[in-house]
Design an enzyme around this catalytic site. Structure first.
Site, PDB file in Angstrom:
ATOM      1  N   ALA A  66       0.798  -1.229   0.000  1.00  0.00           N
ATOM      2  CA  ALA A  66       0.000   0.000   0.000  1.00  0.00           C
ATOM      3  C   ALA A  66       0.836   1.287   0.000  1.00  0.00           C
ATOM      4  O   ALA A  66       0.276   2.371   0.112  1.00  0.00           O
ATOM      5  CB  ALA A  66      -0.986   0.019   1.168  1.00  0.00           C
ATOM      6  N   ALA A  67       2.158   1.152  -0.156  1.00  0.00           N
ATOM      7  CA  ALA A  67       2.974   2.372  -0.227  1.00  0.00           C
ATOM      8  C   ALA A  67       2.586   3.179  -1.463  1.00  0.00           C
ATOM      9  O   ALA A  67       2.518   4.413  -1.434  1.00  0.00           O
ATOM     10  CB  ALA A  67       4.456   2.014  -0.268  1.00  0.00           C
ATOM     11  N   GLY A  68       2.314   2.467  -2.560  1.00  0.00           N
ATOM     12  CA  GLY A  68       1.892   3.148  -3.795  1.00  0.00           C
ATOM     13  C   GLY A  68       0.535   3.824  -3.592  1.00  0.00           C
ATOM     14  O   GLY A  68       0.298   4.924  -4.090  1.00  0.00           O
ATOM     15  N   ASP A  69      -0.366   3.153  -2.871  1.00  0.00           N
ATOM     16  CA  ASP A  69      -1.685   3.760  -2.596  1.00  0.00           C
ATOM     17  C   ASP A  69      -1.507   5.040  -1.795  1.00  0.00           C
ATOM     18  O   ASP A  69      -2.193   6.048  -2.029  1.00  0.00           O
ATOM     19  CB  ASP A  69      -2.561   2.788  -1.789  1.00  0.00           C
ATOM     20  CG  ASP A  69      -2.856   1.506  -2.558  1.00  0.00           C
ATOM     21  OD1 ASP A  69      -2.872   1.555  -3.798  1.00  0.00           O
ATOM     22  OD2 ASP A  69      -3.056   0.464  -1.908  1.00  0.00           O
TER      23      ASP A  69
HETATM   24  O1  RIB Z   1      -2.101  -1.944  -2.896  1.00  0.00           O
HETATM   25  C1  RIB Z   1      -2.152  -2.807  -1.795  1.00  0.00           C
HETATM   26  C2  RIB Z   1      -3.441  -3.574  -1.810  1.00  0.00           C
HETATM   27  O2  RIB Z   1      -3.461  -4.438  -2.909  1.00  0.00           O
HETATM   28  C3  RIB Z   1      -3.646  -4.459  -0.592  1.00  0.00           C
HETATM   29  O3  RIB Z   1      -4.254  -3.796   0.478  1.00  0.00           O
HETATM   30  C4  RIB Z   1      -4.478  -5.599  -1.155  1.00  0.00           C
HETATM   31  O4  RIB Z   1      -5.807  -5.597  -0.730  1.00  0.00           O
HETATM   32  C5  RIB Z   1      -4.383  -5.475  -2.667  1.00  0.00           C
HETATM   33  O5  RIB Z   1      -5.556  -5.074  -3.188  1.00  0.00           O
END
Ligand code: RIB
Length: 302
Positions: free
Chosen positions: A250-253
């Site tokens: 989730a670093a990219g998120d």
């Molecule tokens: O980008 C990370 C996410 O990718 C995780 O939280 C997982 O659920 C996948 O969807």
């Protein structure tokens, strides 16, 4: 700082099952893990949380099932002050991601889409309203949902930021003129056939992505190399912040959320990416997806 910004996030909501092992198994190999746990995840919900933790007013648009995971994920979104009235709860099974993390914090993820694949494009579009200033969307939902929502937002003049995760081919030509298109390294390869490992390949891939999508900016997320911005004339590299890597999930998120919000605030793509790099560095120093998103105070103190 961001409290007046109204954002809509269309995307996936998953329960993440996280299992750590010093070395991940090869085919037919059996290894012992060190820890495991469950965490709130899904690229859409992670990005919604990134925005909300920074203070924006966020509406999540997506789907879960009426099961234990769905209930718990919605409760967590609400606890982060995210409006969940546009999250449908009649899906067949809530999305699930199995995340394996090795001793260096690198991950491998398998996603079971479940309810995320059942989002109705028309319903999703209804959640994008005239007061929306930012639409943030990813590729972890069906292509028709992404295309319809992006085109509606572009038509309405809304700042539209597309995170190209997870890696897959996609008809970028069917949604022309978003504000920012942002893939990571493997997503860039999946969309262009070019892995962005050298300056030349970064430029080539960025040019292809801009030609196909007509987005205003192409922002490549390059992990430990930071990110690059291509505006059609100049390519600029923004170096990363150094930090101890514990979990890159989730670093990219986190990067995309912070970058999008700062861009809406100031309209400066370089300042926006700088903030994205900082937020991403905090996220990789923590374990989990939504739990690793920094608050505005944590960003200021970093
Ligand atoms: O980008 C990370 C996410 O990718 C995780 O939280 C997982 O659920 C996948 O969807």
């Amino acid at each position: 700082m961001y409290k007046d910004i109204k954002a809509a996030v269309v995307g996936s909501i998953n329960m993440d099952f996280i299992l750590k092992a010093e070395k991940l198994p090869e085919i037919h190999e059996n290894v012992l893990g060190s820890t495991y746990g469950y965490a709130n995840g899904g690229k859409g919900a992670n990005q919604a949380t990134a925005l909300a933790r920074l203070g924006a007013q966020v509406k999540m648009i997506g789907k879960v099932a009426d099961d234990d995971n769905g209930k718990s994920l919605i409760a967590n979104l609400k606890a982060n002050n995210i409006d969940t009235t546009c999250v449908a709860t009649d899906g067949s099974q809530t999305g699930l991601a199995a995340i394996l993390i090795d001793g260096e914090g690198r991950n491998r993820i398998i996603v079971y889409e479940g309810a995320n694949a059942e989002i109705d494009p028309k319903k999703a579009c209804e959640g994008i309203t005239t007061d929306t200033e930012l639409l943030l969307i990813q590729f972890e939902t069906r292509e028709d949902v992404v295309i319809e929502c992006v085109n509606k937002a572009i038509e309405m003049g809304i700042t539209t930021v597309i995170d190209c995760g997870p890696a897959k081919s996609f008809s970028l030509e069917r949604m022309q003129g978003a504000t920012i298109l942002s893939p990571n390294e493997s997503e860039t390869k999946a969309l262009t056939g070019i892995y962005p490992d050298t300056d030349e390949n970064i430029l080539k891939a960025s040019e292809i992505l801009m030609e196909r999508s007509r987005a205003k900016y192409i922002v490549l997320k390059l992990g430990e190399r930071g990110c690059t911005v291509w505006d059609g004339e100049t390519i600029k590299a923004l170096p990363p912040y150094k930090t101890q890597v514990r979990d890159t999930t989730a670093a990219g998120d986190c990067f995309t959320g912070a970058m999008a919000l700062e861009y809406v605030r100031c309209g400066d793509i370089y300042k926006a990416c700088e903030l994205g790099n900082k937020a991403g560095a905090i996220a990789v120093s923590r374990v989990g997806a939504q739990d690793s998103m920094p608050t505005i105070e944590e960003l200021d103190n970093f």
